[in-house]
Structures are given as structure tokens and as C-alpha cells.
Design a protein around this motif. Structure first.
Motif, PDB file in Angstrom:
ATOM      1  N   LEU A  14       0.666  -1.223   0.024  1.00 16.01           N
ATOM      2  CA  LEU A  14       0.020   0.013   0.063  1.00 16.01           C
ATOM      3  C   LEU A  14       0.915   1.316  -0.008  1.00 16.01           C
ATOM      4  O   LEU A  14       0.575   2.145  -0.872  1.00 16.01           O
ATOM      5  CB  LEU A  14      -1.226   0.004   1.246  1.00 16.01           C
ATOM      6  CG  LEU A  14      -2.058  -1.119   1.227  1.00 16.01           C
ATOM      7  CD1 LEU A  14      -2.709  -1.263   2.537  1.00 16.01           C
ATOM      8  CD2 LEU A  14      -2.821  -0.928  -0.087  1.00 16.01           C
ATOM      9  N   LEU A  15       2.008   1.282   0.875  1.00 13.78           N
ATOM     10  CA  LEU A  15       2.820   2.315   0.967  1.00 13.78           C
ATOM     11  C   LEU A  15       3.456   2.648  -0.676  1.00 13.78           C
ATOM     12  O   LEU A  15       3.662   3.619  -1.054  1.00 13.78           O
ATOM     13  CB  LEU A  15       3.832   2.234   1.912  1.00 13.78           C
ATOM     14  CG  LEU A  15       3.575   2.289   3.333  1.00 13.78           C
ATOM     15  CD1 LEU A  15       4.547   1.816   4.220  1.00 13.78           C
ATOM     16  CD2 LEU A  15       2.869   3.596   3.695  1.00 13.78           C
ATOM     17  N   PHE A  16       3.741   1.446  -1.091  1.00 13.02           N
ATOM     18  CA  PHE A  16       4.682   1.451  -2.524  1.00 13.02           C
ATOM     19  C   PHE A  16       3.573   2.084  -3.536  1.00 13.02           C
ATOM     20  O   PHE A  16       3.686   2.815  -4.595  1.00 13.02           O
ATOM     21  CB  PHE A  16       5.319   0.265  -3.023  1.00 13.02           C
ATOM     22  CG  PHE A  16       6.227   0.399  -4.056  1.00 13.02           C
ATOM     23  CD1 PHE A  16       7.234   0.969  -3.611  1.00 13.02           C
ATOM     24  CD2 PHE A  16       5.808   0.280  -5.408  1.00 13.02           C
ATOM     25  CE1 PHE A  16       8.100   1.388  -4.893  1.00 13.02           C
ATOM     26  CE2 PHE A  16       6.813   0.334  -6.278  1.00 13.02           C
ATOM     27  CZ  PHE A  16       7.939   1.085  -6.077  1.00 13.02           C
ATOM     28  N   ALA A  17       2.194   1.451  -3.224  1.00 12.32           N
ATOM     29  CA  ALA A  17       1.088   2.116  -4.231  1.00 12.32           C
ATOM     30  C   ALA A  17       0.910   3.498  -4.145  1.00 12.32           C
ATOM     31  O   ALA A  17       1.007   4.139  -5.458  1.00 12.32           O
ATOM     32  CB  ALA A  17      -0.052   1.418  -3.962  1.00 12.32           C
ATOM     33  N   ALA A  18       1.097   4.155  -3.120  1.00 15.78           N
ATOM     34  CA  ALA A  18       0.994   5.484  -2.806  1.00 15.78           C
ATOM     35  C   ALA A  18       2.379   6.393  -3.561  1.00 15.78           C
ATOM     36  O   ALA A  18       2.163   7.343  -4.370  1.00 15.78           O
ATOM     37  CB  ALA A  18       1.016   5.895  -1.382  1.00 15.78           C
ATOM     38  N   LEU A  30      14.930  13.408   7.848  1.00 20.17           N
ATOM     39  CA  LEU A  30      15.784  12.344   7.498  1.00 20.17           C
ATOM     40  C   LEU A  30      14.894  11.351   6.806  1.00 20.17           C
ATOM     41  O   LEU A  30      13.701  11.199   6.799  1.00 20.17           O
ATOM     42  CB  LEU A  30      16.095  11.690   8.909  1.00 20.17           C
ATOM     43  CG  LEU A  30      16.961  12.394   9.779  1.00 20.17           C
ATOM     44  CD1 LEU A  30      17.212  11.802  10.976  1.00 20.17           C
ATOM     45  CD2 LEU A  30      18.592  12.848   8.990  1.00 20.17           C
ATOM     46  N   PRO A  31      15.475  10.377   5.939  1.00 22.97           N
ATOM     47  CA  PRO A  31      15.051   9.234   5.339  1.00 22.97           C
ATOM     48  C   PRO A  31      14.010   8.515   6.333  1.00 22.97           C
ATOM     49  O   PRO A  31      14.574   8.066   7.372  1.00 22.97           O
ATOM     50  CB  PRO A  31      15.938   8.597   4.643  1.00 22.97           C
ATOM     51  CG  PRO A  31      17.058   9.450   4.669  1.00 22.97           C
ATOM     52  CD  PRO A  31      17.256  10.220   5.720  1.00 22.97           C
ATOM     53  N   ASP A  32      12.854   8.111   6.137  1.00 18.05           N
ATOM     54  CA  ASP A  32      11.976   7.328   6.673  1.00 18.05           C
ATOM     55  C   ASP A  32      12.142   5.832   6.645  1.00 18.05           C
ATOM     56  O   ASP A  32      11.796   5.444   5.479  1.00 18.05           O
ATOM     57  CB  ASP A  32      10.469   7.833   6.522  1.00 18.05           C
ATOM     58  CG  ASP A  32       9.520   7.151   7.485  1.00 18.05           C
ATOM     59  OD1 ASP A  32      10.013   6.325   8.410  1.00 18.05           O
ATOM     60  OD2 ASP A  32       8.369   7.634   7.742  1.00 18.05           O
ATOM     61  N   ALA A  33      12.841   5.072   7.742  1.00 21.79           N
ATOM     62  CA  ALA A  33      13.408   3.842   7.199  1.00 21.79           C
ATOM     63  C   ALA A  33      11.956   2.868   7.237  1.00 21.79           C
ATOM     64  O   ALA A  33      11.910   1.637   6.616  1.00 21.79           O
ATOM     65  CB  ALA A  33      14.292   3.157   8.286  1.00 21.79           C
ATOM     66  N   ASN A  34      10.971   3.609   7.865  1.00 27.77           N
ATOM     67  CA  ASN A  34       9.765   2.708   7.767  1.00 27.77           C
ATOM     68  C   ASN A  34       9.073   2.555   6.317  1.00 27.77           C
ATOM     69  O   ASN A  34       8.239   1.587   6.380  1.00 27.77           O
ATOM     70  CB  ASN A  34       8.778   3.228   8.797  1.00 27.77           C
ATOM     71  CG  ASN A  34       9.172   3.146  10.182  1.00 27.77           C
ATOM     72  OD1 ASN A  34       9.718   2.069  10.647  1.00 27.77           O
ATOM     73  ND2 ASN A  34       9.048   3.900  11.017  1.00 27.77           N
TER      74      ASN A  34
END
Length: 140
Positions: free
Chosen positions: A9-13, A117-121
Motif C-alpha cells: 500500500l505504501l509503495f502504491a502511494a 531524515l529518510p523514513d526507514a519505515n
């Protein structure tokens, strides 16, 4: 409703955001030009050279799944890493996989950020590196 992994879902966004910069095709779908390293990165993606193999690995399958849900098509390209970075900088491709964050890249790439910062999550995956020495070495 089918269950989907949160990362899908995150990648879909992310793909949706990327699709704003993609090329439209006559059927009304978007085409995202995505290049990834020509050297395999198991277990994330497999195969070496310029072609995507029949069983490419979970990273490729996840991206395809998200793109399909958005009505987009991924135009997969395999290239050397330096060429990928150059083509991203000069808009010859739209996206890539597994490119680490760097201050020099933030002028032409968009990373998911949190508190500057880059969000590792939101990473598709993360890697760690070990340092090995020969047995009996005095290096500690």
C-alpha cells in the motif's frame, strides 16, 4: 476486500505520485519507466544482465502489483547503477529500486522523509553490511 501487505500500500502511494511524471499511453494508463541494477540482489530480485527473468523476485512482483492496482504499467529496464543515476538526474527514466539516500541525490530524487531524515519505515527493504577479516588477523 483482499488483504494487502502494508508495504504494498505504501509503495502504491509512491507509484501514484510517480505516475504524475510518467508517460501516458493511448489506452489511458500510465507508463512508469523504472530501471534497476543489472546485477542481481537476492532475495529481492534475481537475474543478471539486461533482462528481467520470468521469476524476478519479490521486489519486482510488489512493484508490478502496486502499479496494476493504479492502472499503470511498469516499463522495466536493467542498467548499470551509474547509468541509472545519470538517467534519473536527466529525466530519462522515472524511478528506480534500492538506491540509498545521499545529500548529492536529494536535488533530483524524492525520498520518503520524516523529521528531515529518510523514513526507514517506508523503505522496501534495508541492508546491513559486515566486515570480515582473515582468521588470526590482528585487526579487531
Amino acid at each position: 476486500m483482499t488483504h494487502q501487505p502494508p508495504r504494498a500500500l505504501l509503495f502504491a502511494a509512491a507509484l501514484f505520485a510517480c505516475s504524475a511524471y510518467s508517460s501516458p499511453v493511448s489506452s489511458g494508463t500510465c507508463v512508469i519507466r523504472l530501471a534497476y541494477n543489472e546485477v542481481a540482489a537476492p532475495p529481492f530480485y534475481f537475474g543478471d544482465g539486461g533482462k528481467t527473468p520470468p521469476n524476478p523476485g519479490p521486489a519486482i512482483e510488489l512493484v508490478d502489483m502496486a502499479a496494476n492496482q493504479l492502472g499503470c504499467k511498469i516499463e522495466w529496464q536493467r542498467k548499470p547503477l551509474k547509468r541509472i543515476i545519470h538517467e534519473l538526474e536527466y529525466d530519462a527514466i522515472d524511478a528506480t529500486l534500492a538506491l540509498s539516500y545521499g545529500d548529492a541525490r536529494k536535488s533530483f530524487l524524492v525520498y520518503p522523509m520524516k523529521n528531515g531524515l529518510p523514513d526507514a519505515n517506508l523503505a522496501l527493504w534495508s541492508l546491513s553490511y559486515d566486515f570480515y577479516v582473515k582468521q588470526g588477523s590482528t585487526l579487531k
